[in-house]
Design an enzyme around this catalytic site. Structure first.
Site, short mmCIF file in Angstrom:
data_model
loop_
_atom_site.label_atom_id
_atom_site.label_comp_id
_atom_site.label_asym_id
_atom_site.label_seq_id
_atom_site.Cartn_x
_atom_site.Cartn_y
_atom_site.Cartn_z
N ASP A 132 41.20 35.16 -95.69
CA ASP A 132 40.77 33.94 -96.28
C ASP A 132 39.50 33.92 -96.50
OD1 ASP A 132 40.02 31.36 -96.54
OD2 ASP A 132 40.69 30.54 -94.51
N SER A 135 40.66 23.32 -92.15
CA SER A 135 39.35 23.57 -92.89
C SER A 135 38.25 22.83 -92.31
CB SER A 135 39.36 23.30 -94.21
OG SER A 135 38.23 24.02 -94.99
N HIS A 169 43.50 30.35 -97.98
CA HIS A 169 42.98 29.11 -96.97
C HIS A 169 43.76 27.86 -96.61
CE1 HIS A 169 39.39 27.11 -95.18
NE2 HIS A 169 39.71 26.31 -95.84
#
Lengths: 401, 271
Positions: B218, B96, B246
């Site tokens: 996502d 991320s 995610h």
């Protein structure tokens, strides 16, 4: 039992490790305005608002997966008529037959939400006030310490400047006179007197040493007077490199065709034009002096823009501003990296037989310092040297120079 | 002032390989999130994982709002760990927001890094003209509100760790049990630093080869974002995963491991 749960006064949803809904009770379906077939085998995210989906991915799911349960999590559901339902969720992760399933109990908190909102607002205000207060107190005490520090620095600087000024005067006047005389009298004896061959040689050495002394004092004077230069403008680095090359060629009596300079896109930097020209003059001069005689000298200059902390000497302070990192590379003889700090000291040379006075890199370091920049060097013997200079792109009132 | 980086970032080292593999966790969690992936690499790599200052069991006293309100401050954590451990040839694995933190670190000090493995990366979360990040500003503001609500019961809401003297280990222990991220203020600042960041301009500056692991479906990093990254990162490879969501390294660790290994194998062959 299933029927009881289906109509229970709370929402109930079961989903897999992949987030796929296996079952949702009638109560929850009713709140959302959905039918069982609308959600079966769909991702559980579909019943959440966009922000709650982020929270699901960054907090709720990791929590369930890593801790096995999550309690009293606030989320917002989205109904088919695009209304939001604020809810609290308790969830548990259980292994059933082969698969892991997540069971969630969901309670709407419409009334509680309003109450929480008020508490939250009050808390935010209190927190903000406290933070500001704390911040102000910290600032006040920091300011006091810094003022005192500044005063001490100022005094020290002032007396140093006075000494430097005197020193500069001595170098430019008082020292020149005896050097001049040494050269003058040595010349006179050489041209007018008949002396033995040995004395003649000695006198030539005296003359050369005096000449070297004269150059050294001039270089020193330049080094000291660099600080006196002020005034910042937007500088086009490409232009000043070309100007520096012109000057170097003239002084070194080399032609531009003896080496190649490749200058890639370089951002405009705020700086002192004279100093920066001098900086590239010496970088180029250095590259020419230490070129590898077996191949044509190629100098490559490129840059990248990045954000670096503008504070170098205040460990707890951070302000990331745009900097230009300039790479100045040559394919010269290179040097042993054990000397990488040594070379930036004034009048230092790696070997006494190296050409030049050893002034250039000391000067470069000083100019970079004057621009609140950083200079480092990478070198490989036999391959070449890269100087890496990081300079702040803008000097505003809020920055350092 | 160079506090011991190893303690500050709760750095953990394992594995019996030589080449370092550095795992950087994303927003909302700590290094624990890597526990399904790390064992698969322990034999061939020297594994390094850590918590960013403010997360997990890091030293909260080292938290500095000025530094960590900017992703460059987090990138400095990564670089300081590399320097402290004298790492070279690092395979950086970032989830991320850590993908962009890794990108910033690799632009600043490319010499540390051999490869970047970016899981669910996004250079900009907010839509901007032609660019689709997936969110509007108000979505992110609502997220911050959702976070506030989930931290509402916390006793230390008014006693943030930003106060240097707030040295209360029993509290942080209680917090890590309920959430990976520790202090609500820190979490909020990390959220703002993450979701309001825009690193699109930085992508072209990266010289380190990279693997982009893009999940299908996502919400945080949609497919279009993966394509954008692939188009702007030189020497990048884009793999769209079967995994949804995610956090593929937690929800689909096998597929994540398999794709990472395939990429690294390819890189050793054609290096």
């Amino acid at each position: 039992m299933d029927r009881l749960l289906d109509n229970a006064p709370c929402g109930y949803v079961i989903f897999t490790d992949e987030g796929i809904i296996q079952w949702m009770n009638g109560t929850l379906l009713g709140w959302l305005g959905l039918r069982s077939e609308d959600v079966f085998n769909k991702h559980v995210e579909v019943i959440l608002t966009l922000p709650s989906r982020i929270f699901y991915n960054t907090h709720f799911f990791p929590l369930l997966k890593l801790q096995g349960k999550a309690e009293e999590i606030f989320l917002q559901l989205k109904t088919t008529s695009n209304e939001t339902v604020p809810v609290l969720v308790n969830a548990e992760r259980r292994q059933e037959s082969e698969a892991w399933l997540h069971h969630c109990v969901i309670l709407p908190v419409h009334q509680r939400q309003k109450y929480e909102e008020e508490i939250l607002n009050a808390k935010r205000l209190a927190e903000k006030a406290m933070q500001e207060n704390l911040h102000l107190q910290e600032l006040k005490s920091t300011l006091e310490t810094k003022s005192l520090e500044l005063e001490r620095h100022y005094r020290k600087q002032f007396s140093q400047n006075q000494s430097l000024l005197q020193f500069s005067k001595i170098i430019s006047h008082d020292l020149q006179e005896p050097i001049h005389k040494i050269q003058l009298f040595a010349d006179r004896i050489l041209t007018k007197e008949t002396v033995s061959a040995r004395t003649h040689n000695d006198l030539l050495k005296v003359d050369r040493s005096a000449e070297r002394l004269r150059q050294l004092t001039r270089a020193l004077q330049q080094y000291i007077s660099i600080d006196a230069e002020t005034g910042m403008t937007d500088v086009n680095i490409r232009d000043i490199i070309l100007e520096a090359a012109r000057q170097v060629n003239e002084v070194r009596k080399v032609s531009g065709s003896e080496y190649n300079i490749v200058i890639e896109d370089i951002p405009v930097v705020t700086g002192n034009m004279t100093q920066l020209t001098l900086l590239f003059y010496h970088l180029l001069d250095n590259a020419i002096q230490f070129r590898d005689p077996s191949r044509k000298l190629v100098v490559n200059v490129k840059a990248v823009t990045l954000d670096e902390n503008i504070y170098h000497h205040s460990p707890e302070r951070y302000k990331f501003t745009e900097h230009a990192r300039i790479f100045f590379s040559d394919n010269g003889i290179g040097f042993d990296m054990q000397y990488r700090d040594y070379i930036f000291k004034i009048l230092k040379k790696i070997s006494a037989s190296d050409p030049g006075l050893g002034v250039g890199l000391g000067l470069i370091k000083k100019i970079v310092d004057n621009h609140s920049g950083v200079i480092t060097v990478d070198s490989v013997v036999g391959q070449g040297t890269t100087f890496i200079i990081t300079l702040p792109k803008h000097h505003t009132q809020n920055s350092l120079v | 002032m160079n506090k011991n980086v190893i303690q500050r970032n709760n750095v953990k080292i394992s594995g019996s390989g030589k080449q370092p593999m550095l795992f950087a966790h994303g927003f909302g969690c700590d290094q624990n999130m890597w526990r399904f992936v790390i064992p698969a690499f322990e034999k061939s790599y020297r594994i390094i994982s850590f918590d960013y200052v403010g997360a997990g069991k890091s030293d909260l006293r080292a938290y500095n709002s000025e530094r960590y309100s900017n992703l460059n401050g987090y990138a400095q954590d990564v670089l300081e760990i590399c320097r402290e451990l004298e790492l070279a040839d690092v395979v950086f694995v970032g989830h991320s927001v850590s993908s962009m933190i890794g990108v910033l670190a690799a632009i600043k000090e490319p010499r540390y890094f051999a490869d970047l493995i970016l899981i669910g990366p996004s250079p900009c979360y907010i839509n901007d003209g032609e660019y689709t990040g997936g969110f509007e500003r108000k979505d992110i503001e609502e997220l911050l509100d959702t976070m506030d609500r989930n931290y509402i019961g916390w006793a230390n809401f008014l006693a943030p760790a930003i106060m240097k003297n707030a040295d209360r280990p029993e509290l942080s222990q209680e917090l890590t049990q309920s959430f990976c991220s520790t202090d609500p203020r820190i979490a909020r600042e990390f959220a703002a630093a993450t979701f309001f960041s825009d690193n699109r301009q930085d992508l072209l500056k990266v010289t380190t080869p990279s693997l982009i692991l893009q999940c299908s479906e996502d919400i945080i990093a949609p497919l279009a974002v993966g394509d954008f990254l692939h188009a702007h990162l030189k020497n990048s490879e884009l793999k769209v995963m079967k995994a949804t969501g995610h956090c593929p390294h937690m929800s689909h660790p096998e597929e994540t491991i398999e794709l990472m290994k395939a990429y690294l194998r390819e890189r050793t062959i054609h290096g």
